[in-house]
Scaffold this motif. Structure first.
Motif, PDB file in Angstrom:
ATOM      1  N   GLY A 197       0.816  -1.205   0.000  1.00  0.00           N
ATOM      2  CA  GLY A 197       0.000   0.000   0.000  1.00  0.00           C
ATOM      3  C   GLY A 197       0.848   1.252   0.000  1.00  0.00           C
ATOM      4  O   GLY A 197       2.045   1.221  -0.297  1.00  0.00           O
ATOM      5  N   ASP A 198       0.237   2.376   0.350  1.00  0.00           N
ATOM      6  CA  ASP A 198       0.981   3.631   0.394  1.00  0.00           C
ATOM      7  C   ASP A 198       2.048   3.558   1.490  1.00  0.00           C
ATOM      8  O   ASP A 198       1.752   3.117   2.613  1.00  0.00           O
ATOM      9  CB  ASP A 198       0.024   4.800   0.671  1.00  0.00           C
ATOM     10  N   VAL A 253       0.916   6.706   4.487  1.00  0.00           N
ATOM     11  CA  VAL A 253      -0.342   6.549   5.210  1.00  0.00           C
ATOM     12  C   VAL A 253      -1.033   5.296   4.699  1.00  0.00           C
ATOM     13  O   VAL A 253      -0.909   4.956   3.531  1.00  0.00           O
ATOM     14  CB  VAL A 253      -1.269   7.774   5.019  1.00  0.00           C
ATOM     15  N   PRO A 254      -1.716   4.555   5.564  1.00  0.00           N
ATOM     16  CA  PRO A 254      -1.952   4.875   6.975  1.00  0.00           C
ATOM     17  C   PRO A 254      -0.854   4.451   7.945  1.00  0.00           C
ATOM     18  O   PRO A 254      -0.935   4.752   9.135  1.00  0.00           O
ATOM     19  CB  PRO A 254      -3.234   4.102   7.279  1.00  0.00           C
ATOM     20  N   ALA A 272       0.647   7.593   9.659  1.00  0.00           N
ATOM     21  CA  ALA A 272      -0.240   8.754   9.810  1.00  0.00           C
ATOM     22  C   ALA A 272      -0.078   9.405  11.180  1.00  0.00           C
ATOM     23  O   ALA A 272      -0.048  10.639  11.294  1.00  0.00           O
ATOM     24  CB  ALA A 272      -1.687   8.338   9.580  1.00  0.00           C
ATOM     25  N   ASP A 319      -4.245   0.288  -6.860  1.00  0.00           N
ATOM     26  CA  ASP A 319      -3.442   0.692  -5.705  1.00  0.00           C
ATOM     27  C   ASP A 319      -3.376   2.212  -5.590  1.00  0.00           C
ATOM     28  O   ASP A 319      -3.414   2.771  -4.483  1.00  0.00           O
ATOM     29  CB  ASP A 319      -2.031   0.114  -5.813  1.00  0.00           C
ATOM     30  N   GLU A 357      -6.649   3.548  -4.209  1.00  0.00           N
ATOM     31  CA  GLU A 357      -6.706   3.282  -2.772  1.00  0.00           C
ATOM     32  C   GLU A 357      -5.823   4.261  -2.013  1.00  0.00           C
ATOM     33  O   GLU A 357      -6.204   4.761  -0.935  1.00  0.00           O
ATOM     34  CB  GLU A 357      -6.267   1.841  -2.484  1.00  0.00           C
ATOM     35  N   ALA A 358      -4.644   4.555  -2.565  1.00  0.00           N
ATOM     36  CA  ALA A 358      -3.737   5.511  -1.921  1.00  0.00           C
ATOM     37  C   ALA A 358      -4.348   6.908  -1.893  1.00  0.00           C
ATOM     38  O   ALA A 358      -4.214   7.633  -0.898  1.00  0.00           O
ATOM     39  CB  ALA A 358      -2.397   5.537  -2.643  1.00  0.00           C
ATOM     40  N   SER A 411      -6.602   7.010   1.006  1.00  0.00           N
ATOM     41  CA  SER A 411      -5.876   7.081   2.281  1.00  0.00           C
ATOM     42  C   SER A 411      -5.425   8.506   2.576  1.00  0.00           C
ATOM     43  O   SER A 411      -5.555   9.009   3.698  1.00  0.00           O
ATOM     44  CB  SER A 411      -4.668   6.144   2.254  1.00  0.00           C
ATOM     45  N   TRP A 412      -4.896   9.177   1.557  1.00  0.00           N
ATOM     46  CA  TRP A 412      -4.439  10.556   1.743  1.00  0.00           C
ATOM     47  C   TRP A 412      -5.609  11.503   1.962  1.00  0.00           C
ATOM     48  O   TRP A 412      -5.515  12.466   2.740  1.00  0.00           O
ATOM     49  CB  TRP A 412      -3.599  10.996   0.546  1.00  0.00           C
ATOM     50  N   ALA A 469      -8.408  10.782   3.479  1.00  0.00           N
ATOM     51  CA  ALA A 469      -8.839  10.591   4.867  1.00  0.00           C
ATOM     52  C   ALA A 469      -7.868  11.255   5.836  1.00  0.00           C
ATOM     53  O   ALA A 469      -8.279  11.866   6.837  1.00  0.00           O
ATOM     54  CB  ALA A 469      -8.958   9.100   5.165  1.00  0.00           C
ATOM     55  N   PHE A 470      -6.576  11.152   5.541  1.00  0.00           N
ATOM     56  CA  PHE A 470      -5.546  11.764   6.391  1.00  0.00           C
ATOM     57  C   PHE A 470      -5.705  13.280   6.410  1.00  0.00           C
ATOM     58  O   PHE A 470      -5.696  13.918   7.471  1.00  0.00           O
ATOM     59  CB  PHE A 470      -4.172  11.370   5.870  1.00  0.00           C
TER      60      PHE A 470
END
Length: 294
Positions: A81-82, A85-86, A89, A134, A137-138, A141-142, A144-145
């Motif tokens: 994944g990234d 993050v997560p 984070a 991917d 999805e990344a 994640s960013w 949400a961060f």
């Protein structure tokens, strides 16, 4: 952008050019590389270098993040994944207390195949390849961060990147250029300097949102090769049908997606591209001898 302090995770082709542009404007810029052996390259470009191996954040990186106002992520996700993050984070939230803006370099590959139709930032993403899944999805994640921190996040979706040392002229010189014919196939492109300029522009105004950072003209790849060969005064390579072409699995996967990507949203903000289409770009690069590496 007085007082801006930038940190670029992944000072590779796009990240390094962004750092060079920002440092040239007198801004404070730091960047990461996987190996300390590349520190000299970053320093020559005006970046303070740090190592990030994609797994752990060192104490010197965390300390440096304490002064950062602008963070640009230019490292793609891997099998895990990234890389930031997560997994990290919490560390980023604690140490990057002065952060005002985040930029994430993504790809137009997240849109998938649209059978030659136009796509924009409102188009539903339907990625085809695992790497595009991917990336999407990344992006999430960013997003949400950034939302958790209450910060603007600009996601820059990039098309095929080219620039000094990475372009059709280089491919013609080393013999790797091909004119592969697949009826209806077009690609968008983006010069690396326009990526850097877009990141600087969006960061300066702390602008968030999705933005396609791509040229104005999706075009057949064989036309680009022929045009570059004409500028060089050399014969273009012979045409090869898609079915007969010898390509890697990754290269062939790009031909499995056809779309025309609109850049109208970022242009509506007032941003304009210095390299708006392949003809303008290649002509300028050739005439000004800007196509060679370094």
């Amino acid at each position: 952008m007085s007082g801006a302090n930038w940190f670029i995770f992944g000072a590779g082709f796009s990240g390094l050019e962004t750092g060079r542009l920002l440092a040239g404007d007198g801004m404070t810029v730091a960047g990461t590389t996987r190996r300390a052996a590349k520190f000299a390259t970053l320093e020559k470009t005006g970046l303070e270098p740090f190592v990030f191996d994609g797994k752990s954040l060192t104490e010197d990186v965390l300390h440096r993040l304490g002064e950062v106002t602008h963070l640009l992520m230019s490292i793609g996700p891997d099998a895990g994944g990234d890389p930031l993050v997560p997994a990290h984070a919490g560390l980023l939230k604690r140490h990057a207390a002065k952060l005002e803006w985040i930029g994430y370099l993504s790809t137009v590959g997240v849109y998938g195949d649209h059978e030659g139709g136009w796509v924009d930032e409102l188009t539903v993403c339907k990625p085809v390849s695992q790497r595009s899944f991917d990336r999407l999805e990344a992006e999430g994640s960013w997003a949400a961060f950034a939302e958790a921190l209450g910060l603007p996040l600009a996601i820059l979706r990039l098309s095929g990147i080219y620039g000094p040392g990475r372009n059709t002229f280089c491919n013609l010189v080393d013999g790797s250029a091909k004119r592969i014919i697949k009826p209806g196939q077009v690609f968008n492109r983006i010069h690396v300097n326009d990526i850097a300029r877009a990141a600087r522009y969006l960061g300066a105004s702390r602008t968030g949102g999705l933005f396609n950072i791509t040229d104005n003209e999706p075009a057949p790849p064989q036309d680009v090769v022929a045009f570059a060969a004409g500028l060089m005064g050399v014969a273009p390579p012979p045409e090869i049908t898609y079915d007969d072409a010898n390509m890697s699995a990754m290269a062939r996967s790009f031909y499995g997606e056809v779309k025309r990507v609109s850049n109208a949203k970022v242009r509506a903000t007032g941003f304009e591209f210095d390299y708006p289409d392949y003809r303008t770009a290649l002509t300028r690069m050739w005439q000004n001898d800007e196509w060679r590496d370094g």
